[in-house]
Every structure is written in structure tokens, then in C-alpha cells.
Write an enzyme that holds these catalytic residues in place. Structure first.
Site, PDB file in Angstrom:
ATOM      1  N   SER A 141      26.234  46.241   7.439  1.00 37.68           N
ATOM      2  CA  SER A 141      26.299  44.873   6.923  1.00 37.68           C
ATOM      3  C   SER A 141      25.100  44.597   6.030  1.00 37.68           C
ATOM      4  O   SER A 141      24.005  45.136   6.258  1.00 37.68           O
ATOM      5  CB  SER A 141      26.314  43.867   8.083  1.00 37.68           C
ATOM      6  OG  SER A 141      26.150  42.541   7.619  1.00 37.68           O
ATOM      7  N   TYR A 154      21.747  40.761  15.367  1.00 38.14           N
ATOM      8  CA  TYR A 154      22.822  41.501  14.708  1.00 38.14           C
ATOM      9  C   TYR A 154      22.291  42.210  13.463  1.00 38.14           C
ATOM     10  O   TYR A 154      22.546  43.404  13.252  1.00 38.14           O
ATOM     11  CB  TYR A 154      23.946  40.529  14.347  1.00 38.14           C
ATOM     12  CG  TYR A 154      25.036  41.096  13.472  1.00 38.14           C
ATOM     13  CD1 TYR A 154      26.090  41.822  14.021  1.00 38.14           C
ATOM     14  CD2 TYR A 154      25.042  40.864  12.097  1.00 38.14           C
ATOM     15  CE1 TYR A 154      27.107  42.324  13.217  1.00 38.14           C
ATOM     16  CE2 TYR A 154      26.061  41.358  11.290  1.00 38.14           C
ATOM     17  CZ  TYR A 154      27.088  42.084  11.856  1.00 38.14           C
ATOM     18  OH  TYR A 154      28.093  42.576  11.066  1.00 38.14           O
ATOM     19  N   LYS A 158      22.133  46.230  12.745  1.00 33.64           N
ATOM     20  CA  LYS A 158      22.783  46.857  11.597  1.00 33.64           C
ATOM     21  C   LYS A 158      21.778  47.646  10.758  1.00 33.64           C
ATOM     22  O   LYS A 158      22.113  48.704  10.195  1.00 33.64           O
ATOM     23  CB  LYS A 158      23.490  45.807  10.742  1.00 33.64           C
ATOM     24  CG  LYS A 158      24.726  45.207  11.399  1.00 33.64           C
ATOM     25  CD  LYS A 158      25.793  46.257  11.669  1.00 33.64           C
ATOM     26  CE  LYS A 158      27.090  45.637  12.141  1.00 33.64           C
ATOM     27  NZ  LYS A 158      28.141  46.643  12.439  1.00 33.64           N
TER      28      LYS A 158
END
Length: 257
Positions: A141, A154, A158
């Protein structure tokens, strides 16, 4: 991509492949001719289908290394091979760091970094015994390379996932290729949770240079390419699937006299 890339005879596993981006990847692989196995903790409401074919579903919690090992051993036993692993399972609720407890943020890292590590290690044990090796694709991402307020854990996971892929690409070469797809915003059945109604989605889409959010099929086509012999010399790479990225905020804020 699927129209010019034939993956017939190959076997692919797509983690979290029952909806959203994962389902788009599974459909693209089916269209390219691969046999596809999807996995998640819970069975999908509807099977993933494309080109008159259906992806098989097997339940597994990828956060459990032993269960993950049993899952990939079953894939090898049932199909005799594993050619492609797409580490797609992941995600996170919107939560500012100060609004969450440490264990909540840790679970986000566990799902988005440790679970793909578990899956990759188990898949490696299958792929390394094959003369043809295999291909692994991490679904990354843009949150891993820019500030990610509200999803900081998150984004950190990533970032770690992309670094992990580069290290795997060196350690497991030449038998196994490992790459990352760095995704921007993708329109899925859950887009309204992030961007609001259709007007909100359209407004967000206008910030993307290509003028729209990605569709799951766009990600699927990129996965088919990286899984195929057409990408035989691509490993340790990060392919950005983000429509040109984000327009820098200062361009809209600046006043030119």
C-alpha cells in the site's frame, strides 16, 4: 492481461481472496487459466467465479503458523504443486494511535505483516521442492511510504511487508521470485466506509491523476503479469498500482501572483 497470458496448469493461492481486491485477483487468475484456492477465516457468502470456473475456498487463520502450514500442505497434497502465492489478506479499522490500546495496534501488525510472513514461509516449503520454483506477490500500500494518520500501524506493517519481500527475493533466488504491488485507493464493496457516498467517492477519485479509483480487476491483471513467465526477470520489485499517485497538497494551497 489475462487474454494474452496463459497460466493454465498452474496453481495459485490468494489469501483473503473472497471479496474486494482479493476476489478481483482470484478472478483474474481464473480468467488466465490457473487453478485458484482462496482462504480466509470465514467462508464467503458467494463463491468467486470467472470464465465459467470457480475458485476453491479453504478456511484458515493465517495468524496461526501451525494452521497455515497445514493449509499449504493440503494444497500440495490436493494439487501436487503451488506456483503462485498472492498475500492479499489484511486491512485495518480507522483508529488514531491515541484512541487505541497497544494490543489493538499489535493485532493490525500481526494481520498485515506476520500473517503474510507465515503464509510465505509455508508456501516456500512447497515451492522450493519444485524445479520451476514459484512466484510470490505481496499486496502492499502507498500507506507504507507516506504518513498514514488513522491507520498508522497498518502503514508501518505495509512498509515492513515491502522490505520483507525484497529480502525474500534475495534469500530465495533464483528459485522463487518475490514482488510487491503497491496499491493506491481501490474501489470495493467497502469503499463507502472510507470515502462516503457516491459523491464522496467521486471527489476522492478526482485527486488521482488518472481520474478514478482502481478496480479490483486492475490489481488482478498486475498479479497475473507478475505470476507469469512474462515477468521471469522481475524480482524484489515494487510495482505501483496507484493511478499516478496523489497530487501534492501544496499545488492546491499555493497562490501564484
Amino acid at each position: 492481461m489475462a487474454a494474452i497470458t496463459d497460466l493454465s496448469g498452474s496453481v495459485a493461492v490468494v489469501t483473503g481472496g473472497t471479496r474486494g481486491v482479493g476476489a478481483g485477483v482470484a478472478r483474474a487468475l481464473l480468467e488466465a487459466g490457473a487453478q485458484v484456492v482462496t482462504c480466509a477465516r470465514r467462508a464467503p457468502e458467494q463463491p468467486v467465479e470467472a470464465a465459467g470456473r470457480t475458485a476453491r475456498f479453504l478456511p484458515v487463520d493465517l495468524r496461526d503458523p501451525e494452521a497455515t502450514g497445514r493449509f499449504f500442505a493440503r494444497v500440495e497434497s490436493d494439487y501436487g504443486r503451488l506456483d503462485t502465492l498472492v498475500n492479499n489478506a489484511g486491512g485495518a479499522p480507522f483508529r488514531m494511535l491515541g484512541d487505541g490500546a497497544a494490543h489493538q495496534h499489535a493485532r493490525v501488525v500481526e494481520l498485515n505483516l506476520l500473517a503474510p510472513l507465515n503464509a510465505s514461509l509455508a508456501a516456500y516449503e512447497v515451492m522450493r521442492r519444485r524445479s520451476g520454483g514459484g512466484s510470490m506477490v505481496m499486496i502492499g500500500s502507498v500507506s507504507g511510504s507516506r504518513p498514514s494518520p488513522g491507520t498508522a500501524a497498518y502503514g508501518a506493517a505495509k512498509a515492513g511487508l515491502e522490505h520483507l519481500a525484497r529480502s525474500m527475493a534475495v534469500e530465495w533466488a533464483p528459485r522463487i521470485r518475490v514482488n510487491t504491488l503497491v496499491l493506491g485507493m481501490v474501489r470495493t464493496e467497502l469503499s463507502h466506509l472510507h470515502y462516503g457516498d457516491e459523491d464522496g467517492i467521486a471527489a476522492v477519485a478526482r485527486t488521482v491523476p488518472l481520474g478514478r479509483l482502481a478496480e479490483p480487476a486492475d490489481v488482478g491483471d498486475a498479479c497475473v503479469f507478475l505470476a507469469s513467465p512474462r515477468a521471469a526477470y522481475i524480482s524484489g520489485a515494487a510495482l505501483h498500482v496507484h493511478g499516478g499517485g496523489e497530487r501534492p497538497a501544496f499545488l492546491d494551497a499555493a497562490t501564484v501572483n
